[in-house]
Design a protein around this motif. Sequence first.
Motif, PDB file in Angstrom:
ATOM      1  N   VAL A   1     -28.987  -4.993 -20.902  1.00  0.00           N
ATOM      2  CA  VAL A   1     -27.954  -4.402 -19.923  1.00  0.00           C
ATOM      3  C   VAL A   1     -29.062  -3.336 -19.402  1.00  0.00           C
ATOM      4  O   VAL A   1     -29.683  -2.094 -19.698  1.00  0.00           O
ATOM      5  CB  VAL A   1     -27.237  -3.496 -20.954  1.00  0.00           C
ATOM      6  CG1 VAL A   1     -26.141  -4.139 -21.017  1.00  0.00           C
ATOM      7  CG2 VAL A   1     -27.369  -2.292 -21.776  1.00  0.00           C
ATOM      8  N   SER A   2     -28.618  -2.925 -18.151  1.00  0.00           N
ATOM      9  CA  SER A   2     -29.492  -1.889 -16.883  1.00  0.00           C
ATOM     10  C   SER A   2     -28.206   0.137 -17.413  1.00  0.00           C
ATOM     11  O   SER A   2     -27.444  -0.252 -18.095  1.00  0.00           O
ATOM     12  CB  SER A   2     -28.933  -1.653 -15.763  1.00  0.00           C
ATOM     13  OG  SER A   2     -29.661  -3.193 -15.572  1.00  0.00           O
ATOM     14  N   ALA A   3     -29.037   0.936 -17.231  1.00  0.00           N
ATOM     15  CA  ALA A   3     -28.212   1.567 -17.003  1.00  0.00           C
ATOM     16  C   ALA A   3     -27.211   1.901 -15.858  1.00  0.00           C
ATOM     17  O   ALA A   3     -27.149   1.131 -15.286  1.00  0.00           O
ATOM     18  CB  ALA A   3     -29.028   2.839 -16.965  1.00  0.00           C
TER      19      ALA A   3
ATOM     20  N   THR B   1     -23.808   8.448  -6.925  1.00  0.00           N
ATOM     21  CA  THR B   1     -25.651   7.955  -7.738  1.00  0.00           C
ATOM     22  C   THR B   1     -25.500   7.386  -9.361  1.00  0.00           C
ATOM     23  O   THR B   1     -24.435   7.277 -10.536  1.00  0.00           O
ATOM     24  CB  THR B   1     -25.704   9.956  -7.840  1.00  0.00           C
ATOM     25  OG1 THR B   1     -25.053  10.029  -7.193  1.00  0.00           O
ATOM     26  CG2 THR B   1     -26.817   9.760  -8.753  1.00  0.00           C
ATOM     27  N   LYS B   2     -26.380   6.837  -9.079  1.00  0.00           N
ATOM     28  CA  LYS B   2     -27.426   6.041 -10.343  1.00  0.00           C
ATOM     29  C   LYS B   2     -27.234   6.913 -11.788  1.00  0.00           C
ATOM     30  O   LYS B   2     -28.196   7.927 -11.336  1.00  0.00           O
ATOM     31  CB  LYS B   2     -28.809   4.841 -10.441  1.00  0.00           C
ATOM     32  CG  LYS B   2     -27.776   3.441  -9.243  1.00  0.00           C
ATOM     33  CD  LYS B   2     -29.949   3.252  -9.056  1.00  0.00           C
ATOM     34  CE  LYS B   2     -29.745   2.632 -10.002  1.00  0.00           C
ATOM     35  NZ  LYS B   2     -31.047   1.142  -9.583  1.00  0.00           N
ATOM     36  N   VAL B   3     -27.314   6.711 -12.797  1.00  0.00           N
ATOM     37  CA  VAL B   3     -27.581   7.463 -14.200  1.00  0.00           C
ATOM     38  C   VAL B   3     -29.158   7.608 -13.711  1.00  0.00           C
ATOM     39  O   VAL B   3     -28.738   8.669 -14.064  1.00  0.00           O
ATOM     40  CB  VAL B   3     -26.497   6.717 -14.972  1.00  0.00           C
ATOM     41  CG1 VAL B   3     -27.269   7.241 -16.567  1.00  0.00           C
ATOM     42  CG2 VAL B   3     -25.519   6.322 -15.356  1.00  0.00           C
ATOM     43  N   THR B   4     -29.909   6.280 -13.856  1.00  0.00           N
ATOM     44  CA  THR B   4     -30.979   6.431 -13.536  1.00  0.00           C
ATOM     45  C   THR B   4     -31.317   7.156 -12.649  1.00  0.00           C
ATOM     46  O   THR B   4     -32.619   9.159 -12.497  1.00  0.00           O
ATOM     47  CB  THR B   4     -31.697   5.000 -13.113  1.00  0.00           C
ATOM     48  OG1 THR B   4     -31.662   4.578 -14.376  1.00  0.00           O
ATOM     49  CG2 THR B   4     -33.465   5.248 -13.727  1.00  0.00           C
ATOM     50  N   ASP B   5     -30.872   7.774 -11.056  1.00  0.00           N
ATOM     51  CA  ASP B   5     -30.805   8.590 -10.645  1.00  0.00           C
ATOM     52  C   ASP B   5     -31.472  10.152 -11.008  1.00  0.00           C
ATOM     53  O   ASP B   5     -31.663  11.062 -10.735  1.00  0.00           O
ATOM     54  CB  ASP B   5     -30.592   8.158  -8.921  1.00  0.00           C
ATOM     55  CG  ASP B   5     -31.114   7.134  -8.621  1.00  0.00           C
ATOM     56  OD1 ASP B   5     -32.780   7.397  -9.133  1.00  0.00           O
ATOM     57  OD2 ASP B   5     -31.173   6.199  -7.614  1.00  0.00           O
TER      58      ASP B   5
ATOM     59  N   GLY C   1     -30.778   6.263 -20.128  1.00  0.00           N
ATOM     60  CA  GLY C   1     -29.816   5.989 -18.978  1.00  0.00           C
ATOM     61  C   GLY C   1     -29.535   4.605 -19.443  1.00  0.00           C
ATOM     62  O   GLY C   1     -28.619   3.715 -20.182  1.00  0.00           O
ATOM     63  N   GLU C   2     -30.092   3.440 -20.032  1.00  0.00           N
ATOM     64  CA  GLU C   2     -30.684   2.337 -20.293  1.00  0.00           C
ATOM     65  C   GLU C   2     -29.771   2.189 -22.125  1.00  0.00           C
ATOM     66  O   GLU C   2     -29.196   1.588 -22.857  1.00  0.00           O
ATOM     67  CB  GLU C   2     -31.590   1.053 -20.807  1.00  0.00           C
ATOM     68  CG  GLU C   2     -33.015   1.196 -19.442  1.00  0.00           C
ATOM     69  CD  GLU C   2     -31.747   1.764 -17.719  1.00  0.00           C
ATOM     70  OE1 GLU C   2     -32.108   2.449 -17.386  1.00  0.00           O
ATOM     71  OE2 GLU C   2     -31.653   0.440 -16.963  1.00  0.00           O
ATOM     72  N   ASP C   3     -30.486   3.184 -22.756  1.00  0.00           N
ATOM     73  CA  ASP C   3     -30.568   2.814 -24.334  1.00  0.00           C
ATOM     74  C   ASP C   3     -29.408   3.170 -24.676  1.00  0.00           C
ATOM     75  O   ASP C   3     -29.036   2.791 -25.318  1.00  0.00           O
ATOM     76  CB  ASP C   3     -31.910   4.284 -24.732  1.00  0.00           C
ATOM     77  CG  ASP C   3     -31.631   3.739 -25.834  1.00  0.00           C
ATOM     78  OD1 ASP C   3     -32.094   2.766 -26.456  1.00  0.00           O
ATOM     79  OD2 ASP C   3     -32.385   4.790 -26.781  1.00  0.00           O
TER      80      ASP C   3
ATOM     81  N   SER D   1     -41.494  -0.501 -13.798  1.00  0.00           N
ATOM     82  CA  SER D   1     -41.428  -0.259 -13.161  1.00  0.00           C
ATOM     83  C   SER D   1     -39.802  -0.440 -12.159  1.00  0.00           C
ATOM     84  O   SER D   1     -39.066  -0.921 -13.014  1.00  0.00           O
ATOM     85  CB  SER D   1     -42.118  -0.644 -11.245  1.00  0.00           C
ATOM     86  OG  SER D   1     -41.973  -2.068 -12.162  1.00  0.00           O
ATOM     87  N   ARG D   2     -39.180   0.236 -11.959  1.00  0.00           N
ATOM     88  CA  ARG D   2     -37.890   0.752 -10.757  1.00  0.00           C
ATOM     89  C   ARG D   2     -37.050  -0.993 -11.385  1.00  0.00           C
ATOM     90  O   ARG D   2     -38.098  -1.916 -10.201  1.00  0.00           O
ATOM     91  CB  ARG D   2     -37.857   1.358  -9.484  1.00  0.00           C
ATOM     92  CG  ARG D   2     -38.307   3.105  -9.952  1.00  0.00           C
ATOM     93  CD  ARG D   2     -37.113   3.280 -10.778  1.00  0.00           C
ATOM     94  NE  ARG D   2     -35.190   3.729 -10.965  1.00  0.00           N
ATOM     95  CZ  ARG D   2     -34.802   4.631 -10.280  1.00  0.00           C
ATOM     96  NH1 ARG D   2     -35.416   4.882  -9.407  1.00  0.00           N
ATOM     97  NH2 ARG D   2     -33.439   4.011  -9.817  1.00  0.00           N
ATOM     98  N   GLY D   3     -35.655  -0.976 -11.999  1.00  0.00           N
ATOM     99  CA  GLY D   3     -35.311  -1.766 -11.499  1.00  0.00           C
ATOM    100  C   GLY D   3     -35.574  -3.072 -12.123  1.00  0.00           C
ATOM    101  O   GLY D   3     -35.821  -3.918 -12.866  1.00  0.00           O
ATOM    102  N   GLY D   4     -36.946  -2.240 -13.482  1.00  0.00           N
ATOM    103  CA  GLY D   4     -37.556  -3.309 -14.428  1.00  0.00           C
ATOM    104  C   GLY D   4     -36.822  -4.158 -15.531  1.00  0.00           C
ATOM    105  O   GLY D   4     -36.911  -4.072 -17.126  1.00  0.00           O
ATOM    106  N   SER D   5     -35.316  -3.376 -15.633  1.00  0.00           N
ATOM    107  CA  SER D   5     -34.315  -4.353 -16.499  1.00  0.00           C
ATOM    108  C   SER D   5     -34.851  -5.716 -16.709  1.00  0.00           C
ATOM    109  O   SER D   5     -34.150  -6.621 -17.294  1.00  0.00           O
ATOM    110  CB  SER D   5     -32.616  -3.989 -16.453  1.00  0.00           C
ATOM    111  OG  SER D   5     -32.673  -2.896 -16.660  1.00  0.00           O
ATOM    112  N   ASP D   6     -34.487  -6.110 -15.403  1.00  0.00           N
ATOM    113  CA  ASP D   6     -35.433  -7.572 -14.968  1.00  0.00           C
ATOM    114  C   ASP D   6     -35.698  -8.202 -15.570  1.00  0.00           C
ATOM    115  O   ASP D   6     -35.838  -9.461 -16.388  1.00  0.00           O
ATOM    116  CB  ASP D   6     -35.005  -7.722 -13.738  1.00  0.00           C
ATOM    117  CG  ASP D   6     -34.145  -7.855 -12.600  1.00  0.00           C
ATOM    118  OD1 ASP D   6     -32.085  -7.869 -13.197  1.00  0.00           O
ATOM    119  OD2 ASP D   6     -33.948  -7.900 -11.391  1.00  0.00           O
TER     120      ASP D   6
HETATM  121  N1  ASP Z   1     -31.947   1.429 -14.531  1.00  0.00           N
HETATM  122  C1  ASP Z   1     -33.514   1.403 -13.603  1.00  0.00           C
HETATM  123  C2  ASP Z   1     -33.358   1.701 -12.441  1.00  0.00           C
HETATM  124  O1  ASP Z   1     -32.385   1.929 -11.544  1.00  0.00           O
HETATM  125  C3  ASP Z   1     -33.230   0.047 -14.322  1.00  0.00           C
HETATM  126  C4  ASP Z   1     -32.527  -1.431 -13.969  1.00  0.00           C
HETATM  127  O2  ASP Z   1     -31.517  -0.669 -13.136  1.00  0.00           O
HETATM  128  O3  ASP Z   1     -33.200  -2.042 -13.547  1.00  0.00           O
HETATM  129  O4  ASP Z   1     -34.421   1.530 -11.964  1.00  0.00           O
END
Ligand code: ASP
Length: 449
Positions: free
Chosen positions: A35-37, A46-50, A119-121, A195-200
């Motif tokens: 899972v992502s955040a 706003t994204k939780v990560t931000d 966020g993800e945890d 790096s950002r987006g790294g849940s993939d």
């Molecule tokens: N939450 C992280 C981000 O926004 C990772 C992800 O969503 O894949 O970059």
Amino acid sequence: MKVAKFGGSSLASAQQLEKVFNIVKSDNERRFVIVSAPGKRSADDTKVTDALIKYYKNYTANHDVTADQNWIINRYKAMVDELGLSNKILDDIALAIASLATLPKEGNEFLYDTFLAAGEDNNAKLIAYFFRQRGLDAKYIHPEEAGIIVTGEPGNAQLLTSSYNALQKLRDSEEILVIPGFFGVTVDGQICTFSRGGSDITGAIVAAGVKADIYENFTDVDGIFAAHPGVVDQPHSIPELTYREMRELAYGGFSVLHDEALIPAYRGKVPIVIKNTNNPDHPGTTIVLESPKKDQPVVGVSGDDKFVSINISKYMMNREVGFGRKVLQILEDLNIRFEHMPTGIDDLSVVVRERELSPIKEQEIIDQLTRKLEVDHVDIERDLSIIMIVGENMKNHVGVAATATFALAKEEINLVMISQGASEVSVMFVVKTSDEKAAVRALYRAFFN
Ligand code: ASP
């Protein structure tokens, strides 16, 4: 056995979590959930990560962080309340979020990553709890326990390949394992994010590690479109793509899947399926190692802007041994990455991304080329876009470039440069950015009618 990864928009609200639950429950081969955040609930959310980045900045600047903590905790609380979960899970999450502001600030290289990873945890904890409440035998597992051990480069972790042995043991788990994406743990036990987006990337690592049959990547679109939907009206979703085609499209600005996520899945030979959480019956796009022969030479058309070309000419350049190397040496010394290098007989262009240059670096390049290499002419051409037509099957078709250039000519689009690598997976056209959208539309029409 399937590994299913859900992106932030699939996990932004209780309503979305219900969909995720139904997807996991409907197929008992879905044994691993990454899972992502929580992402945005609407365009201006706003994204939780931000929000965690803001929290981190205020904490390290010694500002009051109460508002930041409350905002983040309330994002989880809204989901806990709407799903009717007990407050126990919320208390755990609130404590974890608040205690970030007790971590040492000085000399803590991994502080930023530790904030972001929360966020993800915490989302993984919440989701595992929710699944259990609904009768699924699910368990949260921390990346350290899962065995995702990474290098210690903050914000850019790389997996240590020895991790795959540990990950393989997860295969035997009786429960559905819910694993937070985006981060691993260094050999010293520090949290380090990709790096950002790294849940993939986590999803792909787990899929390769447990030797899954399929890595399902759930997002909010029906797969990979053959062109950007903001440019082409309702482009079709591509049913099947090869890894190489995906890599080329990702380079050209297709951002559905993190490009680093292709590596572990490719090495582990696990096909990836991009699916829509909001439309799970749609087959989506499957990314495979090799594709059987297709009739279509081209699978997609991409366009990306913000490229700059350093155009150099010098009489008798072709006879000068080492000229190209010297040009690239100048760029290397300035730590500039280059993307393409089309050449003529007495001229050469180096295409770089705009962000690689600064006024000072530009001046330095011009000075050195003029002084050391004694070039006749150098100029820096801006506002360029790269358009690519992509398809492994192009090599079996004659006239693909002709179709493309004819379509562009009809729109009166001037081609600044053309290039095709030996692998013939893509043909690249450099055009003025003002022509980019018209070029993508013309090519889409030409190849997909
Ligand atoms: N939450 C992280 C981000 O926004 C990772 C992800 O969503 O894949 O970059």
